[in-house]
Motif scaffolding. Structure first.
Motif, mmCIF file in Angstrom:
data_model
loop_
_atom_site.group_PDB
_atom_site.id
_atom_site.type_symbol
_atom_site.label_atom_id
_atom_site.label_comp_id
_atom_site.label_asym_id
_atom_site.label_seq_id
_atom_site.Cartn_x
_atom_site.Cartn_y
_atom_site.Cartn_z
ATOM 1 N N VAL A 227 -0.959 6.799 9.593
ATOM 2 C CA VAL A 227 -0.897 7.163 8.171
ATOM 3 C C VAL A 227 -2.274 7.494 7.607
ATOM 4 O O VAL A 227 -2.446 8.538 6.957
ATOM 5 C CB VAL A 227 -0.201 6.051 7.345
ATOM 6 N N TYR B 49 3.658 8.545 3.681
ATOM 7 C CA TYR B 49 4.243 7.282 3.226
ATOM 8 C C TYR B 49 5.719 7.189 3.598
ATOM 9 O O TYR B 49 6.226 6.097 3.856
ATOM 10 C CB TYR B 49 4.037 7.129 1.718
ATOM 11 N N GLN C 289 5.191 -0.095 14.271
ATOM 12 C CA GLN C 289 4.982 -0.022 12.829
ATOM 13 C C GLN C 289 3.529 -0.288 12.441
ATOM 14 O O GLN C 289 2.976 0.391 11.572
ATOM 15 C CB GLN C 289 5.910 -1.019 12.119
ATOM 16 N N TYR C 290 2.890 -1.253 13.101
ATOM 17 C CA TYR C 290 1.495 -1.564 12.750
ATOM 18 C C TYR C 290 0.580 -0.384 13.063
ATOM 19 O O TYR C 290 -0.305 -0.040 12.276
ATOM 20 C CB TYR C 290 1.019 -2.808 13.497
ATOM 21 N N SER D 137 1.092 2.332 10.360
ATOM 22 C CA SER D 137 0.512 2.044 9.045
ATOM 23 C C SER D 137 -1.008 1.906 9.089
ATOM 24 O O SER D 137 -1.688 2.247 8.113
ATOM 25 C CB SER D 137 1.132 0.765 8.461
ATOM 26 N N SER D 138 -1.555 1.440 10.216
ATOM 27 C CA SER D 138 -2.996 1.196 10.277
ATOM 28 C C SER D 138 -3.790 2.372 10.813
ATOM 29 O O SER D 138 -4.990 2.482 10.556
ATOM 30 C CB SER D 138 -3.279 -0.037 11.145
ATOM 31 N N GLU E 52 -4.911 -2.563 5.977
ATOM 32 C CA GLU E 52 -4.169 -2.905 7.195
ATOM 33 C C GLU E 52 -5.016 -3.622 8.238
ATOM 34 O O GLU E 52 -4.545 -3.971 9.302
ATOM 35 C CB GLU E 52 -3.576 -1.635 7.820
ATOM 36 N N SER F 136 5.664 5.989 7.204
ATOM 37 C CA SER F 136 5.396 4.553 7.274
ATOM 38 C C SER F 136 6.588 3.742 6.793
ATOM 39 O O SER F 136 6.944 2.712 7.389
ATOM 40 C CB SER F 136 4.158 4.218 6.435
ATOM 41 N N GLN G 159 0.829 -1.209 0.000
ATOM 42 C CA GLN G 159 0.000 0.000 0.000
ATOM 43 C C GLN G 159 0.863 1.259 0.000
ATOM 44 O O GLN G 159 0.459 2.293 -0.530
ATOM 45 C CB GLN G 159 -0.979 0.009 1.183
ATOM 46 N N ILE G 160 2.060 1.179 0.583
ATOM 47 C CA ILE G 160 2.978 2.322 0.564
ATOM 48 C C ILE G 160 3.432 2.589 -0.871
ATOM 49 O O ILE G 160 3.458 3.724 -1.331
ATOM 50 C CB ILE G 160 4.192 2.068 1.474
ATOM 51 N N ASN H 33 -5.678 2.647 2.650
ATOM 52 C CA ASN H 33 -4.628 2.265 3.596
ATOM 53 C C ASN H 33 -5.244 1.644 4.859
ATOM 54 O O ASN H 33 -4.732 0.648 5.392
ATOM 55 C CB ASN H 33 -3.802 3.485 3.982
#
Length: 206
Positions: free
Chosen positions: A80, A136, A72-73, A76-77, A205, A139, A3-4, A201
């Motif tokens: 972002v 992005y 990180q999760y 991104s979830s 996720e 992320s 997705q990034i 996004n």
């Protein structure tokens, strides 16, 4: 990571295709009597200045993401999509508040030598980085520096290539088409794209 990459491709292409990134170069070039290679060279150099400033800002966002790599999760979830949604809403509000969206004020270009014109164009493009892609970069920073390098390559290549392509097409007649609607609505288009990417996004996720 997918997705990034997809989001970076979408944003890079949109920014390269909107008129504020290529139409002023055609207008100024024709007013100055430049041939196509001269216009393309100027677009390339000014475009490099634009992508450099965006990349610098992106690296700062990547460093912040790297510091938060254990989350990180969450980045991104949650973070972002929120950033993309907020930026999208801001662009839509800007669309309804102002209608002069061009990075370059063509009127200030009158009476300058080529070096002065090039310097002015490069400075104007450098001082208007595309902050939208920073989400992005953030992320990617949480994933690792190879991911950051991937985003840098995608953004720089597609932005510069897209700008050059649009200048080439514009020089060969696409400018005769009615692009007033696109010029008038470029911030709205950017905002709606960011909101769509935020939704994409978020659901990818889950």
């Amino acid at each position: 990571m997918n997705q990034i990459i997809l989001g970076s491709i979408a944003l890079s292409l949109i920014h390269a295709l909107i008129p504020s990134h290529w139409l002023p170069f055609i207008t100024i070039g024709k007013a100055q009597g430049w041939d196509l290679p001269h216009i393309l060279k100027t677009t390339f150099l000014a475009g490099i200045a634009h992508t450099i400033s965006t990349t610098i800002f992106g690296l700062l966002a990547s460093f912040a993401g790297f510091q938060l790599s254990n989350n990180q999760y969450i980045i991104s979830s949650t973070i972002v999509p929120i950033l993309l949604l907020g930026l999208g809403a801001w662009f839509i509000m800007q669309h309804y508040r102002a209608h002069d969206h061009s990075h370059i004020n063509e009127k200030v270009m009158n009476g300058k030598t080529y070096k002065q014109l090039l310097f002015s164009l490069a400075i104007m493009m450098f001082l208007s980085p595309c902050f939208e892609i920073s989400a992005y970069f953030l992320s990617a920073g949480a994933i690792g520096w190879p991911a950051v390098a991937t985003i840098i390559v995608i953004y720089n290549f597609l932005t510069i290539t897209g700008m050059l392509l649009m200048v080439w097409l514009g020089h060969h007649g696409i400018k005769r088409l009615n692009i007033h609607w696109l010029q008038h609505n470029e911030q709205l288009i950017t905002g709606l794209t960011l909101i769509c990417l935020a939704v994409f996004n978020f659901f990818t996720e889950l």
